[in-house]
Scaffold this motif. Structure first.
Motif, PDB file in Angstrom:
ATOM      1  N   VAL A  39       0.780  -1.163  -0.025  1.00 53.48           N
ATOM      2  CA  VAL A  39      -0.031   0.097   0.073  1.00 53.48           C
ATOM      3  C   VAL A  39       1.010   1.379  -0.175  1.00 53.48           C
ATOM      4  CG1 VAL A  39      -1.662   1.252   1.286  1.00 53.48           C
ATOM      5  CG2 VAL A  39      -1.912  -1.318   1.181  1.00 53.48           C
ATOM      6  N   CYS A  40       1.915   1.262   0.896  1.00 53.55           N
ATOM      7  CA  CYS A  40       2.774   2.275   0.796  1.00 53.55           C
ATOM      8  C   CYS A  40       3.753   2.456  -0.593  1.00 53.55           C
ATOM      9  CB  CYS A  40       3.959   2.186   2.196  1.00 53.55           C
ATOM     10  SG  CYS A  40       3.087   2.306   3.635  1.00 53.55           S
ATOM     11  N   ARG A  41       4.090   1.554  -1.141  1.00 45.53           N
ATOM     12  CA  ARG A  41       4.665   1.697  -2.516  1.00 45.53           C
ATOM     13  C   ARG A  41       3.593   2.309  -3.468  1.00 45.53           C
ATOM     14  NH1 ARG A  41       6.944  -3.140  -1.202  1.00 45.53           N
ATOM     15  NH2 ARG A  41       5.380  -4.371  -2.416  1.00 45.53           N
ATOM     16  N   ILE A  45       1.858   8.175   0.431  1.00 45.32           N
ATOM     17  CA  ILE A  45       1.259   8.608   1.776  1.00 45.32           C
ATOM     18  C   ILE A  45       1.998   9.591   2.376  1.00 45.32           C
ATOM     19  CG2 ILE A  45       0.576   7.655   4.085  1.00 45.32           C
ATOM     20  CD1 ILE A  45      -0.701   6.270   1.597  1.00 45.32           C
ATOM     21  N   GLU A  46       1.141  10.792   2.950  1.00 45.72           N
ATOM     22  CA  GLU A  46       2.062  11.856   3.968  1.00 45.72           C
ATOM     23  C   GLU A  46       1.668  11.398   5.322  1.00 45.72           C
ATOM     24  OE1 GLU A  46       0.699  15.299   0.855  1.00 45.72           O
ATOM     25  OE2 GLU A  46      -0.826  13.833   1.500  1.00 45.72           O
ATOM     26  N   LYS A  47       0.624  10.956   5.554  1.00 43.18           N
ATOM     27  CA  LYS A  47       0.479  10.655   6.970  1.00 43.18           C
ATOM     28  C   LYS A  47      -0.312   9.435   7.463  1.00 43.18           C
ATOM     29  CE  LYS A  47      -2.925  14.262   7.756  1.00 43.18           C
ATOM     30  NZ  LYS A  47      -3.334  14.715   6.403  1.00 43.18           N
ATOM     31  N   ALA A  48      -0.415   8.919   8.618  1.00 41.56           N
ATOM     32  CA  ALA A  48      -1.039   7.901   8.892  1.00 41.56           C
ATOM     33  C   ALA A  48      -1.967   7.975  10.380  1.00 41.56           C
ATOM     34  CB  ALA A  48      -0.472   6.608   8.605  1.00 41.56           C
ATOM     35  N   ASP A  66       8.448   0.506  10.376  1.00 44.67           N
ATOM     36  CA  ASP A  66       8.927   0.824   9.155  1.00 44.67           C
ATOM     37  C   ASP A  66       8.401   1.830   8.208  1.00 44.67           C
ATOM     38  OD1 ASP A  66      10.855  -1.073   9.686  1.00 44.67           O
ATOM     39  OD2 ASP A  66      10.220  -2.750   8.497  1.00 44.67           O
ATOM     40  N   MET A  67       7.320   2.191   8.451  1.00 44.93           N
ATOM     41  CA  MET A  67       6.859   3.281   7.850  1.00 44.93           C
ATOM     42  C   MET A  67       7.265   4.727   7.785  1.00 44.93           C
ATOM     43  SD  MET A  67       2.846   2.718   7.884  1.00 44.93           S
ATOM     44  CE  MET A  67       2.441   4.561   7.175  1.00 44.93           C
ATOM     45  N   ALA A  68       7.528   5.303   6.868  1.00 50.48           N
ATOM     46  CA  ALA A  68       8.409   6.669   6.881  1.00 50.48           C
ATOM     47  C   ALA A  68       7.519   7.882   6.762  1.00 50.48           C
ATOM     48  CB  ALA A  68       9.233   6.784   5.368  1.00 50.48           C
ATOM     49  N   VAL A  69       6.433   7.712   7.569  1.00 51.66           N
ATOM     50  CA  VAL A  69       5.456   8.909   7.582  1.00 51.66           C
ATOM     51  C   VAL A  69       5.146   9.092   9.160  1.00 51.66           C
ATOM     52  CG1 VAL A  69       4.577   8.743   5.258  1.00 51.66           C
ATOM     53  CG2 VAL A  69       3.536   7.892   7.200  1.00 51.66           C
TER      54      VAL A  69
END
Ligand SMILES: Nc1ncnc2c1ncn2[C@@H]1O[C@H](COP(=O)(O)OP(=O)(O)OP(=O)(O)O)[C@@H](O)[C@H]1O
Ligand SMILES: CC(C)(CO)[C@@H](O)C(=O)NCCC(=O)O
Ligand SMILES: [K+]
Length: 243
Positions: A39-41, A45-48, A66-69
Protein backbone atom coordinates in the motif's frame (compact mmCIF):
# COMPACT_ATOMS: atom_id res chain seq x y z
CA UNK A 1 -2.75 11.15 0.86
CA UNK A 2 -3.84 9.79 4.26
CA UNK A 3 -3.43 6.16 5.29
CA UNK A 4 -6.01 4.85 7.73
CA UNK A 5 -5.26 1.64 9.65
CA UNK A 6 -8.14 0.11 11.63
CA UNK A 7 -7.09 -3.07 13.42
CA UNK A 8 -10.12 -5.08 14.52
CA UNK A 9 -10.58 -8.33 16.41
CA UNK A 10 -11.20 -10.31 13.21
CA UNK A 11 -9.46 -8.40 10.46
CA UNK A 12 -7.44 -5.25 9.79
CA UNK A 13 -8.65 -2.64 7.34
CA UNK A 14 -6.40 -0.12 5.59
CA UNK A 15 -7.79 2.75 3.56
CA UNK A 16 -6.12 5.38 1.41
CA UNK A 17 -7.88 8.77 1.34
CA UNK A 18 -7.28 11.62 -1.09
CA UNK A 19 -8.91 14.50 0.79
CA UNK A 20 -12.32 13.18 1.80
CA UNK A 21 -12.43 10.58 -0.98
CA UNK A 22 -11.66 6.88 -0.40
CA UNK A 23 -9.19 5.72 -3.07
CA UNK A 24 -8.76 2.11 -1.91
CA UNK A 25 -9.70 -0.19 0.97
CA UNK A 26 -7.49 -3.22 1.70
CA UNK A 27 -8.42 -6.04 4.11
CA UNK A 28 -5.45 -7.64 5.83
CA UNK A 29 -4.46 -9.99 8.64
CA UNK A 30 -4.63 -8.27 12.05
CA UNK A 31 -1.60 -10.40 13.10
CA UNK A 32 0.78 -9.49 10.26
CA UNK A 33 -0.44 -6.43 8.32
CA UNK A 34 1.51 -7.97 5.46
CA UNK A 35 -0.05 -5.79 2.76
CA UNK A 36 1.13 -2.52 4.35
CA UNK A 37 4.42 -2.22 2.35
CA UNK A 38 2.52 -2.74 -0.91
CA UNK A 39 0.00 0.00 0.00
CA UNK A 40 2.85 2.38 0.89
CA UNK A 41 4.59 1.66 -2.43
CA UNK A 42 1.43 2.22 -4.47
CA UNK A 43 0.38 5.58 -3.00
CA UNK A 44 2.13 8.77 -1.89
CA UNK A 45 1.22 8.58 1.78
CA UNK A 46 1.83 11.78 3.79
CA UNK A 47 0.47 10.76 7.17
CA UNK A 48 -1.23 7.85 8.88
CA UNK A 49 -3.54 7.05 11.79
CA UNK A 50 -3.63 3.75 13.66
CA UNK A 51 -6.62 2.61 15.72
CA UNK A 52 -6.48 -0.81 17.31
CA UNK A 53 -8.75 -2.82 19.61
CA UNK A 54 -6.15 -5.57 20.13
CA UNK A 55 -2.60 -5.72 21.47
CA UNK A 56 -0.39 -5.62 18.40
CA UNK A 57 1.95 -8.46 17.49
CA UNK A 58 5.68 -7.89 17.16
CA UNK A 59 5.28 -8.31 13.40
CA UNK A 60 2.60 -5.63 13.08
CA UNK A 61 4.61 -3.24 15.28
CA UNK A 62 7.69 -3.63 13.14
CA UNK A 63 5.66 -3.10 9.93
CA UNK A 64 4.37 0.16 11.40
CA UNK A 65 7.82 1.23 12.62
CA UNK A 66 9.13 0.82 9.07
CA UNK A 67 6.70 3.43 7.76
CA UNK A 68 8.42 6.66 6.76
CA UNK A 69 5.53 9.00 7.59
CA UNK A 70 4.19 10.52 10.83
CA UNK A 71 1.71 8.23 12.59
CA UNK A 72 -1.08 9.35 14.90
CA UNK A 73 -1.90 6.64 17.46
CA UNK A 74 -5.54 7.05 18.37
CA UNK A 75 -6.06 6.86 22.13
CA UNK A 76 -7.60 8.68 25.06
CA UNK A 77 -5.13 11.57 24.65
CA UNK A 78 -6.08 12.30 21.03
CA UNK A 79 -8.01 15.54 20.38
CA UNK A 80 -11.42 14.82 18.90
CA UNK A 81 -14.06 16.85 17.07
CA UNK A 82 -16.75 15.46 19.42
CA UNK A 83 -16.89 15.61 23.21
CA UNK A 84 -16.30 12.26 24.92
CA UNK A 85 -18.60 11.66 27.92
CA UNK A 86 -17.62 7.97 28.33
CA UNK A 87 -16.64 7.61 31.98
CA UNK A 88 -13.60 5.46 31.21
CA UNK A 89 -12.02 7.00 28.08
CA UNK A 90 -8.93 4.87 28.67
CA UNK A 91 -10.87 1.62 28.20
CA UNK A 92 -13.00 2.84 25.28
CA UNK A 93 -12.49 1.00 21.99
CA UNK A 94 -11.60 3.81 19.64
CA UNK A 95 -13.28 2.12 16.67
CA UNK A 96 -16.48 3.11 18.50
CA UNK A 97 -15.42 6.74 18.73
CA UNK A 98 -14.31 6.70 15.07
CA UNK A 99 -17.76 5.53 13.94
CA UNK A 100 -19.34 8.34 15.98
CA UNK A 101 -16.97 10.95 14.52
CA UNK A 102 -17.76 9.68 11.00
CA UNK A 103 -21.51 9.90 11.58
CA UNK A 104 -21.30 13.36 13.18
CA UNK A 105 -19.31 14.61 10.16
CA UNK A 106 -22.06 13.55 7.77
CA UNK A 107 -24.90 14.96 9.91
CA UNK A 108 -23.59 17.62 12.31
CA UNK A 109 -26.27 19.00 14.57
CA UNK A 110 -28.28 15.77 14.60
CA UNK A 111 -28.93 13.14 17.26
CA UNK A 112 -27.47 9.89 15.90
CA UNK A 113 -27.49 6.22 16.87
CA UNK A 114 -24.49 4.44 15.32
CA UNK A 115 -24.65 0.66 15.00
CA UNK A 116 -21.45 -1.20 14.07
CA UNK A 117 -21.93 -4.92 13.34
CA UNK A 118 -18.52 -6.61 13.32
CA UNK A 119 -16.91 -9.07 15.71
CA UNK A 120 -19.14 -7.40 18.29
CA UNK A 121 -22.22 -5.26 17.70
CA UNK A 122 -21.91 -1.81 19.21
CA UNK A 123 -24.59 0.84 19.71
CA UNK A 124 -23.40 4.42 20.19
CA UNK A 125 -25.26 7.65 20.83
CA UNK A 126 -24.00 11.09 19.82
CA UNK A 127 -26.28 14.08 20.32
CA UNK A 128 -27.00 17.17 18.23
CA UNK A 129 -24.41 19.14 20.25
CA UNK A 130 -21.69 16.64 19.22
CA UNK A 131 -21.48 14.98 22.63
CA UNK A 132 -20.75 11.24 22.65
CA UNK A 133 -22.71 9.77 25.54
CA UNK A 134 -21.46 6.18 25.28
CA UNK A 135 -23.23 3.06 24.15
CA UNK A 136 -23.60 -0.69 24.38
CA UNK A 137 -21.65 -3.78 23.35
CA UNK A 138 -23.20 -7.11 22.38
CA UNK A 139 -21.96 -10.28 20.64
CA UNK A 140 -21.57 -10.19 16.86
CA UNK A 141 -23.10 -12.58 14.34
CA UNK A 142 -20.26 -15.13 14.15
CA UNK A 143 -19.69 -14.92 17.90
CA UNK A 144 -23.33 -15.93 18.51
CA UNK A 145 -23.02 -18.99 16.25
CA UNK A 146 -19.72 -19.95 17.90
CA UNK A 147 -21.01 -19.42 21.44
CA UNK A 148 -24.06 -21.66 20.93
CA UNK A 149 -21.78 -24.42 19.63
CA UNK A 150 -18.93 -23.98 22.09
CA UNK A 151 -20.90 -23.70 25.33
CA UNK A 152 -23.31 -26.61 24.74
CA UNK A 153 -23.02 -30.34 24.26
CA UNK A 154 -25.47 -30.79 21.37
CA UNK A 155 -25.55 -27.62 19.30
CA UNK A 156 -23.62 -27.83 16.02
CA UNK A 157 -21.68 -24.99 14.40
CA UNK A 158 -24.23 -23.51 11.99
CA UNK A 159 -23.43 -21.33 8.97
CA UNK A 160 -25.25 -18.12 8.10
CA UNK A 161 -26.01 -19.36 4.60
CA UNK A 162 -28.77 -21.96 4.39
CA UNK A 163 -32.47 -22.57 4.89
CA UNK A 164 -34.26 -19.74 6.67
CA UNK A 165 -37.70 -20.05 8.27
CA UNK A 166 -39.42 -17.70 10.75
CA UNK A 167 -39.51 -20.35 13.50
CA UNK A 168 -37.02 -23.24 13.41
CA UNK A 169 -38.09 -26.63 12.00
CA UNK A 170 -34.91 -28.44 13.03
CA UNK A 171 -31.69 -27.70 14.94
CA UNK A 172 -30.05 -26.01 11.97
CA UNK A 173 -32.91 -23.61 11.21
CA UNK A 174 -33.61 -23.02 14.90
CA UNK A 175 -30.07 -21.76 15.43
CA UNK A 176 -29.82 -19.79 12.18
CA UNK A 177 -33.16 -18.03 12.66
CA UNK A 178 -32.51 -17.61 16.39
CA UNK A 179 -29.23 -15.82 15.77
CA UNK A 180 -30.42 -13.71 12.83
CA UNK A 181 -33.82 -12.79 14.25
CA UNK A 182 -32.18 -12.05 17.58
CA UNK A 183 -29.92 -9.49 15.94
CA UNK A 184 -32.73 -8.03 13.82
CA UNK A 185 -35.03 -7.61 16.83
CA UNK A 186 -32.17 -6.23 18.89
CA UNK A 187 -31.32 -3.62 16.26
CA UNK A 188 -34.93 -2.62 15.59
CA UNK A 189 -35.57 -2.49 19.35
CA UNK A 190 -32.74 0.02 19.80
CA UNK A 191 -33.88 2.07 16.81
CA UNK A 192 -37.48 2.21 18.05
CA UNK A 193 -36.57 3.02 21.67
CA UNK A 194 -34.04 5.71 20.74
CA UNK A 195 -36.40 7.26 18.17
CA UNK A 196 -39.02 7.49 20.91
CA UNK A 197 -36.58 9.31 23.18
CA UNK A 198 -35.05 11.45 20.40
CA UNK A 199 -37.77 12.09 17.77
CA UNK A 200 -35.30 13.66 15.27
CA UNK A 201 -32.97 10.64 15.49
CA UNK A 202 -30.90 9.38 12.55
CA UNK A 203 -29.34 5.91 12.49
CA UNK A 204 -26.11 4.71 10.87
CA UNK A 205 -25.45 1.03 10.20
CA UNK A 206 -21.85 0.02 9.57
CA UNK A 207 -19.46 -2.95 9.92
CA UNK A 208 -18.66 -6.09 8.00
CA UNK A 209 -22.01 -7.77 8.63
CA UNK A 210 -24.87 -5.94 6.99
CA UNK A 211 -28.43 -6.63 7.91
CA UNK A 212 -31.34 -5.81 5.67
CA UNK A 213 -34.64 -6.25 7.43
CA UNK A 214 -38.16 -4.91 7.29
CA UNK A 215 -38.86 -1.87 9.39
CA UNK A 216 -41.10 1.14 8.97
CA UNK A 217 -38.12 3.23 10.13
CA UNK A 218 -36.07 2.66 6.95
CA UNK A 219 -36.17 6.37 6.05
CA UNK A 220 -34.00 7.34 9.05
CA UNK A 221 -31.43 4.54 8.56
CA UNK A 222 -28.23 5.08 6.56
CA UNK A 223 -25.93 2.21 5.64
CA UNK A 224 -22.25 3.10 5.34
CA UNK A 225 -19.75 0.26 5.32
CA UNK A 226 -16.78 2.64 5.67
CA UNK A 227 -18.01 4.86 8.50
CA UNK A 228 -15.16 3.91 10.89
CA UNK A 229 -12.52 4.54 8.21
CA UNK A 230 -14.09 7.91 7.34
CA UNK A 231 -14.21 8.88 11.01
CA UNK A 232 -10.53 7.98 11.41
CA UNK A 233 -9.67 10.11 8.37
CA UNK A 234 -11.50 13.05 9.94
CA UNK A 235 -9.63 12.56 13.24
CA UNK A 236 -6.30 12.44 11.40
CA UNK A 237 -7.02 15.71 9.58
CA UNK A 238 -8.32 17.28 12.80
CA UNK A 239 -4.92 16.59 14.40
CA UNK A 240 -2.88 17.80 11.42
CA UNK A 241 -1.08 20.54 13.38
CA UNK A 242 -0.14 18.17 16.19
CA UNK A 243 1.61 15.56 14.04
N1 LIG B 1 -12.68 -7.75 0.73
C1 LIG B 1 -12.94 -8.27 1.93
N2 LIG B 1 -11.99 -8.99 2.55
C2 LIG B 1 -12.23 -9.52 3.76
N3 LIG B 1 -13.37 -9.37 4.45
C3 LIG B 1 -14.35 -8.65 3.88
C4 LIG B 1 -14.18 -8.06 2.61
N4 LIG B 1 -15.33 -7.39 2.32
C5 LIG B 1 -16.15 -7.56 3.35
N5 LIG B 1 -15.60 -8.32 4.31
C6 LIG B 1 -16.30 -8.70 5.55
O1 LIG B 1 -15.98 -7.78 6.57
C7 LIG B 1 -15.89 -8.46 7.81
C8 LIG B 1 -15.09 -7.62 8.74
O2 LIG B 1 -16.01 -6.87 9.50
P1 LIG B 1 -15.60 -5.55 10.25
O3 LIG B 1 -15.13 -4.57 9.23
O4 LIG B 1 -16.74 -5.13 11.08
O5 LIG B 1 -14.34 -6.00 11.05
P2 LIG B 1 -14.18 -6.99 12.28
O6 LIG B 1 -12.72 -7.13 12.48
O7 LIG B 1 -15.01 -8.21 12.14
O8 LIG B 1 -14.84 -6.23 13.41
P3 LIG B 1 -14.16 -5.39 14.49
O9 LIG B 1 -13.55 -4.22 13.77
O10 LIG B 1 -15.38 -5.06 15.28
O11 LIG B 1 -13.20 -6.25 15.22
C9 LIG B 1 -15.29 -9.79 7.45
O12 LIG B 1 -15.65 -10.75 8.41
C10 LIG B 1 -15.94 -10.08 6.10
O13 LIG B 1 -17.15 -10.78 6.26
C1 LIG C 1 -16.31 -3.48 21.62
C2 LIG C 1 -15.18 -3.66 20.64
C3 LIG C 1 -14.65 -5.09 20.73
C4 LIG C 1 -15.76 -3.44 19.23
O1 LIG C 1 -14.78 -3.58 18.27
C5 LIG C 1 -14.04 -2.64 20.89
O2 LIG C 1 -14.52 -1.35 20.73
C6 LIG C 1 -13.41 -2.79 22.26
O3 LIG C 1 -12.61 -3.66 22.47
N1 LIG C 1 -13.80 -1.90 23.23
C7 LIG C 1 -13.23 -1.87 24.54
C8 LIG C 1 -14.27 -1.69 25.62
C9 LIG C 1 -15.03 -0.39 25.53
O4 LIG C 1 -15.23 0.17 24.45
O5 LIG C 1 -15.44 0.10 26.61
K1 LIG D 1 -15.92 -2.61 14.62
Amino acid sequence: MNLIIDIGNTIAKMAVFDGGRIVEVVYDSNLTLERLPEVCRTYTIEKAIVATVIDLSREVLSQLEDMAVPILWLNEKTSLPVENLYETPRTLGYDRMAAVVGANEQFPGRDILVIDAGTCITYEFVDAAARYHGGNISPGLQMRFKALHQFTGRLPMVALEGRMVPMGKDTDTAIRAGVLKGIEYEISGYVTAMKHKYPELLVFLTGGDDFSFDTNLKSIIFADRFLVLKGLNRILNYNNDRL
